[in-house]
Scaffold this motif. Structure first.
Motif, PDB file in Angstrom:
ATOM      1  N   MET A 240       0.799  -1.216   0.000  1.00  0.00           N
ATOM      2  CA  MET A 240       0.000   0.000   0.000  1.00  0.00           C
ATOM      3  C   MET A 240       0.834   1.269   0.000  1.00  0.00           C
ATOM      4  O   MET A 240       1.888   1.343   0.635  1.00  0.00           O
ATOM      5  CB  MET A 240      -0.925   0.016   1.220  1.00  0.00           C
ATOM      6  N   THR A 241       0.331   2.281  -0.722  1.00  0.00           N
ATOM      7  CA  THR A 241       0.933   3.614  -0.701  1.00  0.00           C
ATOM      8  C   THR A 241      -0.089   4.631  -0.200  1.00  0.00           C
ATOM      9  O   THR A 241      -1.296   4.404  -0.239  1.00  0.00           O
ATOM     10  CB  THR A 241       1.423   4.039  -2.098  1.00  0.00           C
ATOM     11  N   THR A 242       0.427   5.762   0.252  1.00  0.00           N
ATOM     12  CA  THR A 242      -0.392   6.858   0.749  1.00  0.00           C
ATOM     13  C   THR A 242       0.257   8.172   0.340  1.00  0.00           C
ATOM     14  O   THR A 242       1.258   8.181  -0.389  1.00  0.00           O
ATOM     15  CB  THR A 242      -0.557   6.751   2.282  1.00  0.00           C
ATOM     16  N   GLY A 243      -0.282   9.291   0.812  1.00  0.00           N
ATOM     17  CA  GLY A 243       0.354  10.573   0.536  1.00  0.00           C
ATOM     18  C   GLY A 243       1.704  10.668   1.222  1.00  0.00           C
ATOM     19  O   GLY A 243       1.922  10.076   2.280  1.00  0.00           O
ATOM     20  N   PRO A 244       2.646  11.428   0.664  1.00  0.00           N
ATOM     21  CA  PRO A 244       4.013  11.446   1.189  1.00  0.00           C
ATOM     22  C   PRO A 244       4.167  12.334   2.418  1.00  0.00           C
ATOM     23  O   PRO A 244       3.439  13.314   2.581  1.00  0.00           O
ATOM     24  CB  PRO A 244       4.823  12.003   0.020  1.00  0.00           C
ATOM     25  N   ASN A 245       5.113  11.981   3.277  1.00  0.00           N
ATOM     26  CA  ASN A 245       5.537  12.908   4.325  1.00  0.00           C
ATOM     27  C   ASN A 245       6.500  13.934   3.716  1.00  0.00           C
ATOM     28  O   ASN A 245       6.823  13.880   2.523  1.00  0.00           O
ATOM     29  CB  ASN A 245       6.155  12.168   5.518  1.00  0.00           C
ATOM     30  N   GLU A 246       6.978  14.849   4.548  1.00  0.00           N
ATOM     31  CA  GLU A 246       7.791  15.953   4.019  1.00  0.00           C
ATOM     32  C   GLU A 246       9.101  15.461   3.402  1.00  0.00           C
ATOM     33  O   GLU A 246       9.557  16.000   2.383  1.00  0.00           O
ATOM     34  CB  GLU A 246       8.093  16.963   5.128  1.00  0.00           C
ATOM     35  N   LEU A 247       9.692  14.437   3.998  1.00  0.00           N
ATOM     36  CA  LEU A 247      10.971  13.942   3.479  1.00  0.00           C
ATOM     37  C   LEU A 247      10.779  13.290   2.113  1.00  0.00           C
ATOM     38  O   LEU A 247      11.504  13.605   1.159  1.00  0.00           O
ATOM     39  CB  LEU A 247      11.582  12.945   4.459  1.00  0.00           C
ATOM     40  N   THR A 248       9.812  12.409   2.011  1.00  0.00           N
ATOM     41  CA  THR A 248       9.570  11.753   0.723  1.00  0.00           C
ATOM     42  C   THR A 248       9.108  12.755  -0.330  1.00  0.00           C
ATOM     43  O   THR A 248       9.491  12.673  -1.502  1.00  0.00           O
ATOM     44  CB  THR A 248       8.529  10.633   0.871  1.00  0.00           C
ATOM     45  N   ALA A 249       8.282  13.722   0.080  1.00  0.00           N
ATOM     46  CA  ALA A 249       7.765  14.716  -0.865  1.00  0.00           C
ATOM     47  C   ALA A 249       8.873  15.568  -1.470  1.00  0.00           C
ATOM     48  O   ALA A 249       8.699  16.123  -2.562  1.00  0.00           O
ATOM     49  CB  ALA A 249       6.739  15.609  -0.180  1.00  0.00           C
ATOM     50  N   SER A 250      10.010  15.674  -0.809  1.00  0.00           N
ATOM     51  CA  SER A 250      11.129  16.419  -1.382  1.00  0.00           C
ATOM     52  C   SER A 250      11.688  15.718  -2.618  1.00  0.00           C
ATOM     53  O   SER A 250      12.375  16.344  -3.433  1.00  0.00           O
ATOM     54  CB  SER A 250      12.236  16.597  -0.334  1.00  0.00           C
ATOM     55  N   ILE A 251      11.384  14.430  -2.771  1.00  0.00           N
ATOM     56  CA  ILE A 251      11.829  13.662  -3.931  1.00  0.00           C
ATOM     57  C   ILE A 251      10.644  13.263  -4.802  1.00  0.00           C
ATOM     58  O   ILE A 251      10.653  13.417  -6.017  1.00  0.00           O
ATOM     59  CB  ILE A 251      12.595  12.396  -3.487  1.00  0.00           C
ATOM     60  N   ASN A 252       9.610  12.732  -4.179  1.00  0.00           N
ATOM     61  CA  ASN A 252       8.394  12.318  -4.883  1.00  0.00           C
ATOM     62  C   ASN A 252       7.196  12.987  -4.208  1.00  0.00           C
ATOM     63  O   ASN A 252       6.791  12.577  -3.122  1.00  0.00           O
ATOM     64  CB  ASN A 252       8.241  10.797  -4.842  1.00  0.00           C
ATOM     65  N   PRO A 253       6.615  13.999  -4.809  1.00  0.00           N
ATOM     66  CA  PRO A 253       5.525  14.738  -4.178  1.00  0.00           C
ATOM     67  C   PRO A 253       4.174  14.050  -4.250  1.00  0.00           C
ATOM     68  O   PRO A 253       3.184  14.594  -3.738  1.00  0.00           O
ATOM     69  CB  PRO A 253       5.498  16.054  -4.959  1.00  0.00           C
ATOM     70  N   GLU A 254       4.102  12.864  -4.850  1.00  0.00           N
ATOM     71  CA  GLU A 254       2.803  12.228  -5.078  1.00  0.00           C
ATOM     72  C   GLU A 254       2.471  11.135  -4.068  1.00  0.00           C
ATOM     73  O   GLU A 254       1.402  11.145  -3.464  1.00  0.00           O
ATOM     74  CB  GLU A 254       2.750  11.660  -6.496  1.00  0.00           C
ATOM     75  N   ARG A 255       3.360  10.162  -3.884  1.00  0.00           N
ATOM     76  CA  ARG A 255       3.025   9.013  -3.048  1.00  0.00           C
ATOM     77  C   ARG A 255       4.248   8.547  -2.280  1.00  0.00           C
ATOM     78  O   ARG A 255       5.384   8.854  -2.633  1.00  0.00           O
ATOM     79  CB  ARG A 255       2.518   7.829  -3.892  1.00  0.00           C
ATOM     80  N   MET A 256       4.008   7.762  -1.226  1.00  0.00           N
ATOM     81  CA  MET A 256       5.051   7.015  -0.534  1.00  0.00           C
ATOM     82  C   MET A 256       4.431   5.718  -0.026  1.00  0.00           C
ATOM     83  O   MET A 256       3.216   5.639   0.180  1.00  0.00           O
ATOM     84  CB  MET A 256       5.639   7.804   0.636  1.00  0.00           C
ATOM     85  N   PRO A 257       5.235   4.673   0.177  1.00  0.00           N
ATOM     86  CA  PRO A 257       4.679   3.453   0.757  1.00  0.00           C
ATOM     87  C   PRO A 257       4.334   3.656   2.229  1.00  0.00           C
ATOM     88  O   PRO A 257       4.960   4.453   2.928  1.00  0.00           O
ATOM     89  CB  PRO A 257       5.800   2.427   0.583  1.00  0.00           C
TER      90      PRO A 257
END
Length: 219
Positions: free
Chosen positions: A155-172
């Motif tokens: 499953m993926t969800t919306g990204p936290n701030e750290l992941t959003a700095s690289i991928n602004p769409e999703r994170m696991p």
């Protein structure tokens, strides 16, 4: 979205961490790079209620008319309850996918690949993706013969701030606690779905970045 991760802990480290008996644990080797279609370890509930650690193929298989089947590796938290492709597996066949880091690219030509891991003792502490699995019987190539294999996605969800700095769409979604592992495997659908939340950025770090293939595969 995550289409590359690593699982660099040993068989015994994973089974002890997940509470799986030795005789319920398939042999596998640590993997520095796991791509769609690769076989990797997964923990699921056996028919007798005990946990077992097995190897499955990463990516549900989506048939496409006139084309080769497509691997779908991630299930979005906003579709898992409604999509006919996912919902029966979520209701009936949840699993845990052990991992030590996951990778996201930024930019193009060449992309810079960034590996995310947990903070904590050790270089890359173990965590688990909340996954689902099913048995697939059908072709893997256009007009190919039917095969049978167990496949998984997570499953993926919306990204936290750290992941959003690289991928602004999703994170696991990342699970780190024994009680969450139990809820995901055995809890109600409502309680399991409540785990579909982003891990706060303060618990994570970027441990490696690079654009060369040698950088990507040493995670």
């Amino acid at each position: 979205m995550c289409n590359l991760y690593s699982m660099t802990s040993s068989r015994d480290e994973v089974r002890r961490w997940m509470g799986v008996a030795d005789n319920r644990t398939t042999n596998f080797k640590p993997m520095t790079a796991i791509f769609p279609g690769f076989d990797a370890p997964v923990i699921r509930q056996a028919k007798d209620g005990a946990r077992e650690l097995v190897v499955m193929s990463w990516g549900f298989v989506l048939l496409q008319e006139g084309k080769a089947p497509k691997r779908v590796t991630n299930v979005r938290d906003d579709t898992i309850l409604t999509s006919s492709f996912w919902k029966s597996s979520f209701a009936e066949r949840r699993c845990l996918v052990p991992a030590s880091s996951y990778c996201e690219p930024k930019g193009e030509k060449p992309a810079v690949w960034h590996w995310f891991a947990l903070k904590g003792s050790g270089e890359r502490p173990l965590f688990a993706f909340p996954g689902i699995w099913r048995n697939y019987t059908g072709p893997m190539k256009k007009d190919g013969n039917n095969i049978s294999l167990d496949v998984y996605a997570f499953m993926t969800t919306g990204p936290n701030e750290l992941t959003a700095s690289i991928n602004p769409e999703r994170m696991p979604v990342l699970l780190t606690r024994a009680e969450d592992f139990e809820t995901w495997l055995n809890g109600s659908a409502k309680d399991a779905f409540a785990l579909a939340r982003r891990l706060p950025a303060e618990f994570m770090r970027i441990v490696q970045s690079g654009s060369e293939r040698k950088d990507i595969f040493i995670a």
